[in-house]
Motif scaffolding. Sequence first.
Motif, short mmCIF file in Angstrom:
data_model
loop_
_atom_site.label_atom_id
_atom_site.label_comp_id
_atom_site.label_asym_id
_atom_site.label_seq_id
_atom_site.Cartn_x
_atom_site.Cartn_y
_atom_site.Cartn_z
N VAL A 1 0.83 -1.22 0.00
CA VAL A 1 0.00 0.00 0.00
C VAL A 1 0.86 1.27 0.00
O VAL A 1 0.35 2.36 -0.24
CB VAL A 1 -0.97 0.04 1.20
N TYR A 2 2.14 1.12 0.26
CA TYR A 2 3.03 2.28 0.26
C TYR A 2 3.64 2.55 -1.11
O TYR A 2 4.37 3.53 -1.29
CB TYR A 2 4.13 2.11 1.31
N VAL A 3 3.33 1.70 -2.10
CA VAL A 3 3.87 1.89 -3.44
C VAL A 3 2.99 2.88 -4.20
O VAL A 3 1.78 2.64 -4.37
CB VAL A 3 3.94 0.56 -4.21
N ASN A 4 3.56 4.00 -4.64
CA ASN A 4 2.78 5.01 -5.34
C ASN A 4 2.78 4.76 -6.85
O ASN A 4 3.32 3.77 -7.33
CB ASN A 4 3.26 6.43 -5.00
N ARG A 5 2.19 5.70 -7.61
CA ARG A 5 2.04 5.49 -9.05
C ARG A 5 3.36 5.58 -9.81
O ARG A 5 3.41 5.24 -10.98
CB ARG A 5 1.03 6.52 -9.61
N LYS A 6 4.40 6.04 -9.16
CA LYS A 6 5.72 6.02 -9.79
C LYS A 6 6.55 4.82 -9.33
O LYS A 6 7.74 4.74 -9.57
CB LYS A 6 6.47 7.32 -9.51
N ASN A 7 5.84 3.92 -8.62
CA ASN A 7 6.42 2.62 -8.26
C ASN A 7 7.56 2.71 -7.25
O ASN A 7 8.52 1.94 -7.31
CB ASN A 7 6.88 1.86 -9.52
N PHE A 8 7.49 3.67 -6.33
CA PHE A 8 8.40 3.64 -5.19
C PHE A 8 7.59 3.82 -3.91
O PHE A 8 6.46 4.29 -3.93
CB PHE A 8 9.51 4.70 -5.31
N HIS A 9 8.18 3.41 -2.79
CA HIS A 9 7.48 3.47 -1.50
C HIS A 9 7.53 4.89 -0.95
O HIS A 9 8.59 5.53 -0.95
CB HIS A 9 8.14 2.51 -0.50
N SER A 10 6.37 5.34 -0.46
CA SER A 10 6.33 6.73 0.01
C SER A 10 5.17 6.94 0.98
O SER A 10 4.27 6.11 1.11
CB SER A 10 6.17 7.70 -1.17
N LEU A 11 5.23 8.10 1.66
CA LEU A 11 4.09 8.67 2.35
C LEU A 11 3.53 9.76 1.46
O LEU A 11 4.28 10.54 0.87
CB LEU A 11 4.50 9.28 3.69
N ASN A 12 2.20 9.82 1.33
CA ASN A 12 1.57 10.94 0.62
C ASN A 12 1.25 12.00 1.67
O ASN A 12 0.35 11.82 2.49
CB ASN A 12 0.30 10.49 -0.10
N VAL A 13 2.00 13.08 1.64
CA VAL A 13 1.92 14.12 2.68
C VAL A 13 1.11 15.30 2.17
O VAL A 13 1.41 15.87 1.11
CB VAL A 13 3.34 14.59 3.09
N GLN A 14 0.07 15.65 2.92
CA GLN A 14 -0.76 16.81 2.57
C GLN A 14 -0.23 18.06 3.26
O GLN A 14 0.01 18.05 4.46
CB GLN A 14 -2.21 16.57 2.99
N ILE A 15 -0.08 19.12 2.47
CA ILE A 15 0.35 20.41 3.00
C ILE A 15 -0.67 21.47 2.62
O ILE A 15 -1.07 21.58 1.47
CB ILE A 15 1.73 20.82 2.42
N VAL A 16 -1.11 22.25 3.61
CA VAL A 16 -1.90 23.46 3.36
C VAL A 16 -1.08 24.62 3.89
O VAL A 16 -0.65 24.60 5.05
CB VAL A 16 -3.28 23.42 4.06
N CYS A 17 -0.84 25.62 3.04
CA CYS A 17 -0.02 26.75 3.48
C CYS A 17 -0.68 28.07 3.13
O CYS A 17 -1.62 28.12 2.33
CB CYS A 17 1.38 26.69 2.86
N ASN A 18 -0.19 29.14 3.74
CA ASN A 18 -0.70 30.47 3.43
C ASN A 18 0.26 31.20 2.49
O ASN A 18 1.25 30.63 2.02
CB ASN A 18 -0.99 31.26 4.70
N ALA A 19 0.01 32.48 2.25
CA ALA A 19 0.81 33.24 1.29
C ALA A 19 2.24 33.48 1.78
O ALA A 19 3.12 33.81 0.99
CB ALA A 19 0.13 34.58 1.00
N ASP A 20 2.47 33.32 3.08
CA ASP A 20 3.80 33.51 3.66
C ASP A 20 4.60 32.22 3.75
O ASP A 20 5.65 32.18 4.40
CB ASP A 20 3.67 34.13 5.06
N LEU A 21 4.09 31.15 3.14
CA LEU A 21 4.71 29.81 3.18
C LEU A 21 4.63 29.18 4.56
O LEU A 21 5.39 28.25 4.87
CB LEU A 21 6.16 29.83 2.69
N LEU A 22 3.74 29.67 5.40
CA LEU A 22 3.53 29.08 6.72
C LEU A 22 2.55 27.91 6.57
O LEU A 22 1.47 28.07 5.99
CB LEU A 22 2.96 30.12 7.68
N ILE A 23 2.93 26.75 7.07
CA ILE A 23 2.08 25.57 6.97
C ILE A 23 0.97 25.65 8.02
O ILE A 23 1.25 25.75 9.22
CB ILE A 23 2.91 24.28 7.17
N ILE A 24 -0.28 25.63 7.56
CA ILE A 24 -1.41 25.73 8.49
C ILE A 24 -2.10 24.38 8.69
O ILE A 24 -2.97 24.25 9.55
CB ILE A 24 -2.43 26.79 8.04
N ASP A 25 -1.73 23.38 7.89
CA ASP A 25 -2.21 22.02 8.11
C ASP A 25 -1.25 21.05 7.45
O ASP A 25 -0.72 21.32 6.37
CB ASP A 25 -3.62 21.82 7.53
N CYS A 26 -1.03 19.93 8.11
CA CYS A 26 -0.14 18.90 7.57
C CYS A 26 -0.71 17.54 7.96
O CYS A 26 -1.09 17.33 9.12
CB CYS A 26 1.28 19.06 8.10
#
Length: 239
Positions: free
Chosen positions: A56-81
């Motif tokens: 389940v960790y194999v992505n569409r490019k066929n390597f193991h990964s975490l799919n990390v969600q980032i929400v940021c503002n205009a100042d590049l401050l991460i407001i959700d991860c």
Amino acid sequence: MDALIQMLPQYIHPPTEQEAQQQKVAFSVAAGFPGVFGCVDGTHVKILRPHVDEEVYVNRKNFHSLNVQIVCNADLLIIDCVARHPGSFHDARVLRESQFFAGMEQRPPVVEGLVLGDSGYPLREWLMTPFGDPVDHQQNAFNTAHRLSRVTVERCIGVLKRRWHCLHTELRVEPAVASRIVYSCCLLHNKAVLLGLEPPAPLPLEELPAIPAHPRNDGERARTAAGKAVRLHIARTHF
């Protein structure tokens, strides 16, 4: 990492009403898109082949990964991860299973305003995706402003991976530990932003192409229709 994880809510959280208003002004000045306080995107962090549930960790490019969600503002401050999902999960699923999504879907939402995402995300009244097939100059102008605004989150991810190069190469640990490393790096990134440290040049990112999100049931179709109405209104009113 234990100490940093305990501090996460202090550094990564949705904006206050005043902060959201400031971000709406910043995004509007930058590209002319109204009402935006944040942008969302996913990025894959390569990990060592896990010992459990490896497939389940194999992505569409066929390597193991975490799919990390980032929400940021205009100042590049991460407001959700969100850094707990395997690489085979699509961006839309990671978003739907997040507390940020739940908070924005409730009435009233946790933050009043808009978030921009690519076509891989579901269209909502609060989540604007681009027109798939723009039919006039207003919709084309909407897409242009959307793209120029949403590049903020791509830049944020590039800066994050330049600051913490392990996120760009490979985390040679099990997924649970890799997740904690990602959260720690995001917190330290925000600390650097708040201290006003000069951001490094972002890494050029080669991300997976978005798979368009489609409504899955009648309730979601209704919410998508409401999102389309908002998107059309913005295009006609502001562009």
